[in-house]
Scaffold this motif. Structure first.
Motif, PDB file in Angstrom:
ATOM      1  N   MET A  14       0.823  -1.205   0.000  1.00 18.45           N
ATOM      2  CA  MET A  14       0.000   0.000   0.000  1.00 18.45           C
ATOM      3  C   MET A  14       0.859   1.258   0.000  1.00 18.45           C
ATOM      4  O   MET A  14       0.543   2.240  -0.669  1.00 18.45           O
ATOM      5  N   SER A  18       0.703   3.782  -3.180  1.00 12.87           N
ATOM      6  CA  SER A  18       0.142   5.117  -2.987  1.00 12.87           C
ATOM      7  C   SER A  18       1.164   6.215  -3.263  1.00 12.87           C
ATOM      8  O   SER A  18       0.797   7.356  -3.448  1.00 12.87           O
TER       9      SER A  18
ATOM     10  N   VAL B  12      -8.669  -4.938   7.296  1.00  5.81           N
ATOM     11  CA  VAL B  12      -7.676  -4.702   6.257  1.00  5.81           C
ATOM     12  C   VAL B  12      -7.844  -3.325   5.599  1.00  5.81           C
ATOM     13  O   VAL B  12      -6.854  -2.688   5.227  1.00  5.81           O
ATOM     14  N   LEU B  15      -6.213  -0.887   7.903  1.00  6.47           N
ATOM     15  CA  LEU B  15      -4.758  -1.073   7.836  1.00  6.47           C
ATOM     16  C   LEU B  15      -4.201  -0.389   6.589  1.00  6.47           C
ATOM     17  O   LEU B  15      -3.185   0.312   6.646  1.00  6.47           O
ATOM     18  N   ARG B  16      -4.914  -0.563   5.467  1.00  6.88           N
ATOM     19  CA  ARG B  16      -4.449   0.051   4.216  1.00  6.88           C
ATOM     20  C   ARG B  16      -4.524   1.567   4.278  1.00  6.88           C
ATOM     21  O   ARG B  16      -3.609   2.259   3.852  1.00  6.88           O
ATOM     22  N   SER B  19      -1.646   2.750   6.321  1.00 10.38           N
ATOM     23  CA  SER B  19      -0.365   2.598   5.610  1.00 10.38           C
ATOM     24  C   SER B  19      -0.181   3.737   4.619  1.00 10.38           C
ATOM     25  O   SER B  19       0.914   4.301   4.487  1.00 10.38           O
ATOM     26  N   ILE B  20      -1.265   4.065   3.916  1.00  8.11           N
ATOM     27  CA  ILE B  20      -1.175   5.132   2.923  1.00  8.11           C
ATOM     28  C   ILE B  20      -0.885   6.465   3.599  1.00  8.11           C
ATOM     29  O   ILE B  20      -0.047   7.243   3.148  1.00  8.11           O
ATOM     30  N   MET B  22       0.651   6.988   6.301  1.00  9.26           N
ATOM     31  CA  MET B  22       1.981   7.066   6.908  1.00  9.26           C
ATOM     32  C   MET B  22       2.998   7.649   5.933  1.00  9.26           C
ATOM     33  O   MET B  22       3.978   8.267   6.343  1.00  9.26           O
ATOM     34  N   LEU B  36      -8.145   1.720  -3.206  1.00 11.88           N
ATOM     35  CA  LEU B  36      -8.547   0.595  -2.371  1.00 11.88           C
ATOM     36  C   LEU B  36      -9.680  -0.221  -2.983  1.00 11.88           C
ATOM     37  O   LEU B  36      -9.920  -1.354  -2.574  1.00 11.88           O
ATOM     38  N   PHE B  81       0.351   3.292  14.939  1.00 13.90           N
ATOM     39  CA  PHE B  81       0.704   2.436  13.809  1.00 13.90           C
ATOM     40  C   PHE B  81       2.120   1.868  13.986  1.00 13.90           C
ATOM     41  O   PHE B  81       2.388   0.706  13.701  1.00 13.90           O
ATOM     42  N   LEU B  85       3.277  -1.980  14.082  1.00  8.70           N
ATOM     43  CA  LEU B  85       4.348  -2.537  13.246  1.00  8.70           C
ATOM     44  C   LEU B  85       5.366  -3.280  14.097  1.00  8.70           C
ATOM     45  O   LEU B  85       5.791  -4.388  13.753  1.00  8.70           O
TER      46      LEU B  85
END
Lengths: 203, 97
Positions: A14, A18, B12, B15-16, B19-20, B22, B36, B81, B85
């Protein structure tokens, strides 16, 4: 809960998708190189043939007609390059099921084209002021800087291509008599090498 | 064990999203939807969930006449997050030995 390995892979994918534009087609690099070689071959013929010594005929660059022809060739090479890059990358993004026009591709294009467009305008200024022998150097340098800049937002290997163009551009700046050769090496040969490497690695 | 398994990232989609956020300073609703491949309602409810936990913040603006909703992660969301991790990494390490 999924396996932690899977979850980490998911996070990484991801983050990459992105931020990075991954649909850049290797084949379009090869095509760009071929167009550039044909174009520079034509310009070489106009300037140097039948005399083959480099740097001898530079003063003939001052003629209107030759400049117009060279510029026209440059534009045709540019348009062919951009359109094949666009078409092939769009095809690739369909294949990999990623969006071609996404925030990451927009970012990639803007970081690449800000230096490239300013370099193009700078080259027009050089033509306007009569410094024809520095055009090859300036297009190479600005293009190299654009690639290094844009490497953050696409596959990292593009950075090496950028360094190559930059070095050739600086050589051409100090040795304008080899400008056309450097230009053919940079836009032609380097694109072909880089494009075929990318093609075998990712396509 | 170091780190902390965060229930917020069990789903999920969340989570995605995290992640994006971050690696992107801001991301707008439509870009999330494209990347997504989820429905509006689904995405909105996950975004609201993260917002209620204080992990992301919302900023509404206009681009021309179109409204645009931009999301960014909060400091709290980032460290949550990070802990998540760390937990996953430790879990992998422990399973190896």
């Amino acid at each position: 809960m999924k396996k932690p390995e899977q979850e980490l892979a998911e996070i990484k994918a991801m983050m990459e998708r992105s931020t990075r534009f991954i649909s850049l087609s290797g084949l379009s690099g090869v095509l760009a190189g071929i167009y550039a070689l044909i174009g520079s071959g034509m310009v070489w013929y106009w300037i140097y043939a039948p005399a083959t010594e480099f740097g001898k005929n530079l003063e003939s660059l001052g003629t209107r007609e030759l400049i117009n022809r060279t510029l026209l060739t440059g534009f045709i090479v540019l348009i062919l390059t951009l359109s094949s890059a666009y078409l092939l990358s769009q095809k690739k993004s369909k294949k990999t099921a990623t969006k071609f026009w996404s925030p990451s591709s927009r970012r990639f294009l803007s970081t690449l084209f800000i230096p490239v467009i300013s370099g193009g305008l700078f080259s027009f200024a050089l033509i306007h002021e009569g410094y024809f022998h520095l055009i090859a150097a300036s297009t190479l340098v600005f293009y190299g800087l654009g690639l290094i800049n844009a490497a953050h937002f696409t596959l990292n290997e593009i950075k090496n291509l950028g360094y190559g163009q930059l070095i050739l551009g600086l050589i051409a700046a100090f040795h304008p008599e080899y400008g056309l050769i450097c230009w053919a090496l940079g836009f032609g040969i380097l694109h072909i090498i880089y494009g075929s490497m990318m093609y075998y690695k990712y396509d | 064990m170091k780190g902390n398994y965060d229930k917020a990232f069990e789903n999920v989609v969340r989570l995605r999203i995290m992640s994006i956020l971050m690696v992107n300073e801001q991301f707008d609703f439509n870009s999330f939807k494209e990347l997504l491949d989820v429905t509006d309602g689904n995405l909105a409810s996950h975004l609201r969930n993260l917002e209620n936990q204080g992990y992301i913040q919302v900023e509404k603006s206009f681009v021309g006449r179109k409204p645009q909703t931009n999301y960014s992660s909060t400091q709290e969301g980032k460290s949550a997050f990070q802990r998540h991790l760390e937990f996953l990494e430790n879990l992998i390490k422990e399973n190896k030995t």
